[in-house]
Structure formats: C-alpha cells, structure tokens
Design an enzyme around this catalytic site. Structure first.
Site, short mmCIF file in Angstrom:
data_model
loop_
_atom_site.label_atom_id
_atom_site.label_comp_id
_atom_site.label_asym_id
_atom_site.label_seq_id
_atom_site.Cartn_x
_atom_site.Cartn_y
_atom_site.Cartn_z
CD GLU A 138 -2.91 1.10 2.36
OE1 GLU A 138 -4.09 1.42 2.17
OE2 GLU A 138 -2.46 0.78 3.47
N GLY A 272 2.49 1.07 11.46
CA GLY A 272 2.21 0.21 12.61
C GLY A 272 1.98 -1.22 12.17
CB ALA A 273 -0.08 -3.44 11.56
CD GLU A 275 -5.11 -2.39 5.33
OE1 GLU A 275 -5.66 -1.59 4.57
OE2 GLU A 275 -4.23 -2.07 6.14
CG ASN A 276 -0.26 -7.45 3.70
OD1 ASN A 276 -0.29 -6.54 2.88
ND2 ASN A 276 0.70 -7.57 4.61
CG HIS A 306 -6.57 -0.40 12.59
ND1 HIS A 306 -7.07 0.87 12.69
CD2 HIS A 306 -6.11 -0.50 11.31
CE1 HIS A 306 -6.93 1.51 11.54
NE2 HIS A 306 -6.34 0.69 10.69
CD GLU A 307 -3.51 -3.20 10.43
OE1 GLU A 307 -3.85 -3.38 9.25
OE2 GLU A 307 -3.22 -2.07 10.89
CG HIS A 310 -8.11 -2.64 7.62
ND1 HIS A 310 -8.90 -1.71 6.98
CD2 HIS A 310 -7.10 -1.94 8.21
CE1 HIS A 310 -8.38 -0.50 7.18
NE2 HIS A 310 -7.32 -0.60 7.92
#
Length: 862
Positions: A138, A272-273, A275-276, A306-307, A310
């Site tokens: 991303e 932070g991370a 979302e794959n 959060h991820e 997603h």
C-alpha cells in the site's frame, strides 16, 4: 520517483475498459540470502514472472500495466512477443491492440529488493546473519514485485509460486503449502486488490493455534525472527485476536472471509501494521524486549484489532479509489476501539479515554494546519494519497464515525454495516453505498450530515452559555456553536454542523468530582437551548461533549474552569479527566493558556492521574510545550521545574509500577543538571538504584541517549552499550545516540549519512534523524537550516516516498522558532517549484513555527 504517478482519470479509464480475472506470479527468491543473483538476475534483484488474464470491453483498445523494475526480459501479449525496450517506459508497459474479451499477458522481469520498507524489503538480522523478507504494497508498490494493474478496483485472484532458499518458510494470503524442492505453490486467493497481496519469507520463528466457532476452524499463526522469539508473548496476542474474531463476527454478521489468519512481526516496518488479506504484517517493535507500560499493550491490541477489522472493511469490501481511504481507516480505527471498550472480558474497557487522549488530539492538530482538508479528500493521483495517511484520514474520520454511531444508534449502525457486507462482498464501493445502507436501517437522512461532516474542513467550538439567579439556580442554558476561520491557505469555508452530544453535570463529593446528571441531545446551528437544566441548582462543573461523542473543541465556563483547574485529577472517571486535559492542551497550543500555566496545571493534577496512557501523553505534551511554546527566556526555568518534579514523582512512585517506569523515562528525557546526569550514569552503571526500577535493555538505551546528547557518553560508551545489545534494535539506538552527541562533527556525520548518501535502510535513517534533532542543541543545529532548504528538493526527487518524507519532515528546522525560519520557508516555497506533496509537507512544518511563535508570545505575556 518520476513516472510512477497514476491519476484518478487514468484509473477510471482503465477500470471502464478492463475486468481482471487472475494473476499467476512466479518469483525466484533463491538468491535472497546473498542479496540477489538468482539464476541470471542481477545483484540486489530477483526474477519475477507474471501471467495475468483479463477481459477488454473493446477490440483494438490501448492500456498499460504497472511495473517498477530495473530490467524487463519478456513481454508477451496474447502469444505475441513485444519489444520490451519499446513498450516499457516510466514504470509502465504499454499494451496496444487488445482483443475484445479475453486477453493474456506474460511479463518476465528482474525486480529489486529494497531497504526502504516499500515493495519487497530485505533485512539481515545481525544476530543470526539470516535474511528476512516481507512485502509492503500500500499504496502502489505491488508493481515493485510483479506486473500489476495497480488500482484497488481491479480485483482478481492471485496464485503465487515462490522458489526460496533451503530452510526458509514462505507465507502469503493463501494457506502455506508444503514445499517441493524449495518451491512453494500457493492456491489462488479470493478476488482481492493488488495492494493487500503479500509475501513474507525467511527462517521465521512461528507459533500456531486456531480460532473455532460454529463448527468452523480458522488456523492462526504468529511469526517473528528467532532473535525475538524469547520475547514473543503469543498467548496474549492470540487472546486479543480471538476476542476480535468473536466481536467482529457478531457485529458484522459475516464469517471471517479468508482461509487462515497469520500475524507476522517484521523488521524495519514503516507503519504500525498492514492489513494484507490473511497475512497481516506488524512492526516488530510490538514484540516487547523489555518492560513496557500497560498503555503499550493497549496500543498493540488496538493495532491487532484494527488490522483484523480490515479483513472485512477494506479487504472483503474495498474502496473503489483512494478518496475513500478515510473510510477504510476510520472504520477500522472506530471498530477496534469499540471492540476494546465493549467486548466481554476486554482488558481495556477505558479505550475511549485513550482515543480522546491520543487519536483526537492528533486529529485536532491536523485539522488546524493549512493542509487541512475534508475527511472525504479530493485524491487526484497517487502523490495525493501518499501524503494523506494523516490525522484527518484516521483520527478525525474515526471521531466522526463515533459521532455517526451516536447520531443513528449503535444497533442501527451495525445493521447497516451487515447489509453493506452482504451486498458488496469481494467487490468495490463508494461512500454512498455505506450511507445508503445506514439510511435504510436508521431512518435518518444522512445527506446533509454527510455534506457538513465529510465534505468540509475545520473544527467547531462548543461553549456553554449559562445564566443563574441570586440563589445559584440556572435560569437559562444553551450550547453556543462557533465555526472559526480555517487556517490561512486552507481551502473551503467554515461551517456549523449538527452534533450529537452529551452534557454532563458534576458535583464535588468527598473531594471527588462525580457526575450527577447526563443529558444527550442534538446541537445544530449557532445556539441550542438545553431546557432540562433550567430550574436546577448550578453544578460545580458543566462539561459539554461529555463521553466524547462528537468532534469539537470544547470550552468551559468560568466557574467550571476554576473548579477543574483545582480538581482536574479528582474526576472519578478517566474520560472526563482526559477531556479536560485535552482541552487544556488545546488551549496551550492555541496560545489561550500560557505554557507556564499549563505546566502548573499538569503538576497539580498528574499525581492523581491513574490512567497510565494519559500520564504518558501528559509527559510528551509538557516536554513539547516547554521545548516549543515556552518563552525562550523562561524555557530553562520551566524545564528545570519539570525535571525536578519528574524525579520526585519517580522516587514516590510505587516500586515496579507502570507509573514508576513512565516517570523514569520522563526524567531521563530531560535530565540536565550535573547531579541529575550523575544519577542517570549511576543507574546505567549499577552504582545507583531506585527500588523496583528494572534498568533493562530499553531503559538502558534511554539513559545512554540522554547521556550522549549532553556530552556524558562518548563513542566508546555507545559502542560498549551496543556490544551488550548486538541486535538490530541496538544498532538503531546506537545510531541515534551517535547523532545526538553535542559536537559539530557528530552532526556533520549524521547529516552526511542521511542527506548526502542514500545507503541507509529506512529504520537507521529514522534513528539518525531522531538523534540529530535535539531540543537542547538549537545553536549547534542552526547552520543546518540553510543546508536543509538547499537539499530538500533534490532529496524529494531522488528518494522513494517513505525515505524522502522522513527527511523532509524530520530535518525541517522546527526548533528554530523565529521569523527568519518562516521567511526562509516562504522564500523556498516561492522559488523551488516543489511537487504538491512536498509543498504540503513544507506548509505543515511552517505552520508549526507560526503556532510556536504565537504560543511563546502568550507565555511571555503571562
């Protein structure tokens, strides 16, 4: 990088023409341990072969596919070889004369490993000398690994085949297969966007479990480097993950949409991370090597949730174009914090306090910059979106979603979300699709709400207007709403908005501020009467936007302000305390409260503050206020007062507690006298001790960095500490400590490493910048203002986005708070002809100087 932009118009044209069916991506990573040279590819590269099948709506049409690669060996369209030298230009492969209906394209290229955290990042762990790879795609970086139609609305299935070194593990979106001859053949994914595809490869350590519900078993995996395995608290991470699965599946009424769920803690991660789909990558600083406070565990849990959110909102249903990025991120932020607040058994039911205290202050700060924009931003191209991962997109958006939930009702909100997922699974949507579903379930007309909240910029101010009689009985109460002018340079006009808020009445009882009444109502227009309070005795405190339902600056009336100033730490609940702290901080930033008065307020109340996240935020805010907003001739007095207080709090804190650790870090960050620095030295060497305080690896580095910045720790001392901690984290801390030393030579070396060379990986560059900028070294750093403006445009044009942004923001002379810095910035903006993205970052930094000058003036007048 020139030639890598993509406009929205180009994407819309391509989406009208094409329907993409499937990708088959074959990667040869067998040379990754050595850094490349896999079967004929050049050093630092790997062989990438992509076959993509797609349909064209027109015969004879032209389009292009995206690819960022040092070399292209083969381009074959519908069986016909094309001249790669002719068709591959500006990170695009031109495709002409398409067939109506089915087309097939094959591209073979050498793609490059990176050390910038974009594309396929390669990292060598100094502990075991093994290479570790992960992808970060991303916004537009799948094209660095395989030829792709790089836009979110051209979804397809993806089948990855990867050749990897012996003994490695390869993880992707689909379940991990058994390798044959070190070749890993993954099953095709469901239809997803390019930016959430992923590959992670290397000799990673892993822990496995399952999530079981309603007869279905979802495999769960957690991965990290072996050098971090002893610190991996997998059970805690699995517990948070299962809580998220339970809560999201219930609220969304839609089963987890992928076959497995892996979480991979990876090195040198920029965000932070990410979302794959089914393979979430997370920065490995979240594997805690030393003691941290509960606030750190809470933030990590929010990131995990959060991820996970997603997987539904973003991966299952995806925005059509990046102008709805805000909805993607805001939804994940809102639902992750709601899960922490409301899920049965959650360790963090106070998560809305943390949200008010951290995310919302970020939003309010961003919304007062010249670059402020509507939540639904105009994203004309990729350059626009790359600088739009900001406090509006994440924090203001989530704040407004919280307001929307209050406006339509939580049950109605999630009923609308459930209908939305069922209608658009594995597809793409616009904001109107979600609002339409919410209108159906709530019966509210959201068109006006959307126009005022999502299509306009700026913050409203809410003030109470109170009249009382001689006996102290309220005779009139109203909420006054203001729409201040937008910052100079911002687009749009200020507007009044509809707010759903609560008004809280608080009384002092036994020395505590206790809520005695709560009224929830709609506020709209300039003045909204609150008749429910008329005829009642005036309470000690009246708090607008109690429970933090809306997004607005809140001001207290004179009597409430007086009580809160004396009793801020005495609210029985954490959220009204956080709202009051946030209001005081906002007033300080606006120059309405002098920095010295803010310091006094904090020192009078922080000792009673039980919420460790709030305490740590106050530490950061006080230090920032003293460094930037204090009158220069008083600054050292303020810093001395703060540091003395921090040491007192450290010695008074309960041994071994989170508060003790937080105060130890706050003290270490600002220790300044010989006696204070002697204490840091003693703690480091073991000749001084504070009962219960574990001087572990991370705290040792905090002490070393401050000692280095004050000239107490030289190269020999830094090298000795690195010898104790021969890890990648140790290398980062040592780099920061070296750059922090108060000598012209240390600054010149750091500057040369970052600006004059482009060899540093992302994490070391970040460390050098963080060490270079020391608030006690203004004079030493002053010559770098001119050097910055001379170099920044070339840096921006020659580096990748992440690396260039680190430098453009991190090395801006933010500590040189003066009219001269404003003038230098203005001169550069007038002459340099920067890109829109760089101009935006520069005007944001300039606004920080302007705000600091105003606050310093207010402090000097106090």
């Amino acid at each position: 990088m020139p030639g890598t932009n993509l406009t929205r118009e180009e994407a819309q044209r391509r989406a009208r023409l094409l329907t993409v069916d499937a990708y088959e991506v074959d990667l040869d990573l067998s040379g990754a341990q050595e850094g490349g040279d896999a079967e004929g590819s050049g050093h630092g590269t790997f062989r990438s072969a992509t076959t993509v099948r797609f349909d064209s709506a027109e015969a004879g049409a032209d389009t292009f596919i995206d690819l960022v690669a040092p070399a292209v060996h083969e381009v074959r369209l519908n069986g016909e070889a094309l001249d790669a030298a002719e068709v591959f230009k500006d990170s695009r492969i031109a495709l002409t004369g398409l067939r109506a209906g089915r087309n097939e394209l094959r591209v073979v290229a050498d793609c490059a490993y990176t050390n910038t955290g974009e594309g396929l990042h390669r990292f060598v762990d100094p502990v075991d000398q093994q290479a570790y790879l992960y992808t970060q795609f991303e916004v537009p970086d799948a094209r660095r690994v395989y030829a792709s139609f790089e836009q979110p609305d051209l979804k397809a299935t993806f089948q990855f085949t990867v050749k990897a070194p012996e003994g490695w593990t390869v993880i992707s979106n689909s379940p991990t297969p058994e390798p044959s001859d070190n070749i890993w053949r993954f099953e095709p994914t469901p239809r997803i966007s390019t930016y959430i595809t992923a590959l992670i490869a290397g000799p990673y350590h892993s822990v496995h479990s399952t999530y079981e519900k309603d007869g279905r078993t979802v495999p769960l995996g957690i991965y990290c480097r072996p050098s971090l395995a002893e610190h991996l608290d997998a059970d805690e991470i699995f517990a948070v993950t299962r809580q998220g699965f339970d809560w999201f599946q219930e609220k969304f009424d839609y089963a987890y949409p992928f076959e497995k769920y892996d979480q991979l803690f990876v090195p040198e991660f920029n965000a932070g991370a990410m979302e794959n789909a089914g393979a979430v990558t997370i920065r490995d600083q979240y594997v805690f090597r030393s003691k941290v406070t509960d606030a750190a565990y809470e933030v990590r849990a929010e990131t995990i949730l959060h991820e996970l959110a997603h997987m539904w909102f973003g991966d299952l249903v995806t925005m059509e174009w990046w102008n709805d990025l805000w909805l993607n991120e805001s939804f994940a932020t809102y639902t992750s914090i709601a899960c922490q607040a409301y899920a049965p058994g959650s360790k963090w039911p106070h998560s809305w306090t943390t949200f008010a205290n951290s995310m919302k202050t970020w939003a309010y700060r961003q919304d007062q910059l010249p670059s402020t924009h509507p939540i639904m931003a105009e994203i004309n191209d990729l350059d626009d979106v790359l600088v739009n991962f900001d406090g509006i997109t994440y924090a203001k958006g989530a704040s407004v979603l919280k307001q929307l939930v209050a406006y339509v009702g939580m049950d109605e909100f999630f009923q609308g979300v459930q209908a939305y997922f069922k209608a658009h699974a594995y597809g793409n949507t616009r904001l109107s699709d979600l609002l339409g579903a919410l209108e159906e379930t709530s019966g509210r007309d959201l068109k006006t709400w959307s126009k005022k909240w999502l299509e306009t910029a700026g913050i409203n101010i809410l003030r109470p207007e109170i009249e009382v009689d001689a006996q102290g009985v309220i005779t009139s109460f109203a909420v006054k709403q203001e729409a201040p002018a937008l910052p100079a340079g911002a687009k749009g006009e200020p507007v009044l908005r509809p707010h759903r808020i609560a008004v809280g009445a608080y009384e002092l009882a036994g020395g505590k501020l206790v809520r005695t009444e709560r009224i929830e109502l709609d506020v709209d227009g300039e003045l909204t009467a609150v008749p429910q309070l008329v005829g009642k005795a005036r309470p000690a405190v009246i708090l607008l936007n109690d429970d933090d339902l809306s997004y607005a600056k809140v001001r207290l009336d004179e009597e409430s302000l007086k009580t809160v100033t004396e009793h801020l730490g005495d609210f029985t609940e954490s959220l009204p305390r956080a709202l009051s702290w946030a209001s005081a901080w906002d007033m300080t930033r606006d120059g309405e409260l002098a920095t010295r008065d803010y310091l006094s307020l904090v020192l009078s109340g922080i000792g009673k503050e039980s919420d460790i996240g709030v305490v740590q935020s106050l530490h950061r805010q006080v230090k920032l206020a003293l460094d930037l907003y204090a009158a220069p001739d008083w600054r050292e007095t303020g810093l001395a007062t703060w540091t003395t207080a921090a040491l007192e709090q450290l010695r008074a804190a309960e041994p071994g507690s989170d508060h003790q650790l937080a105060w130890a870090r706050a003290f270490a960050a600002s220790a300044r006298t010989d006696e204070q620095l002697d204490l840091l030295q003693g703690l480091l060497e073991g000749t001084e001790e504070i009962s219960g305080l574990a001087v572990d690896t991370e705290l040792r580095w905090a002490l070393v960095q401050r000692l280095a910045a004050t000239g107490r720790a030289d190269e020999k001392a830094i090298a000795a500490e690195l010898d104790r901690d021969k890890t990648s984290a140790g290398e980062r801390y040592a780099a920061a400590a070296r750059a922090a030393r108060p000598t012209a030579e240390a600054k010149a070396d750091a500057w040369a490493s970052v600006v004059e060379s482009d060899q540093l990986p992302n994490s070391l560059q970040e460390s050098f910048i963080g060490g270079f900028v020391q608030t006690d070294q203004r004079e030493l750093l002053a010559p770098y203002t001119a050097k910055y403006f001379a170099a920044v445009k070339d840096v921006w044009n020659s580096r990748s986005h992440e690396m260039a942004q680190q430098i453009a923001v991190g090395l801006y002379p933010a500590l040189q708070v003066s009219q001269e810095t404003l003038d230098a910035t203005d001169a550069w903006l007038a002459s340099a002809e920067p890109s829109a993205a760089l101009r935006r970052l520069m005007t944001e930094s300039r606004a920080g100087i302007e705000r600091a000058l105003k606050a310093q003036k207010a402090d000097a007048a106090a």
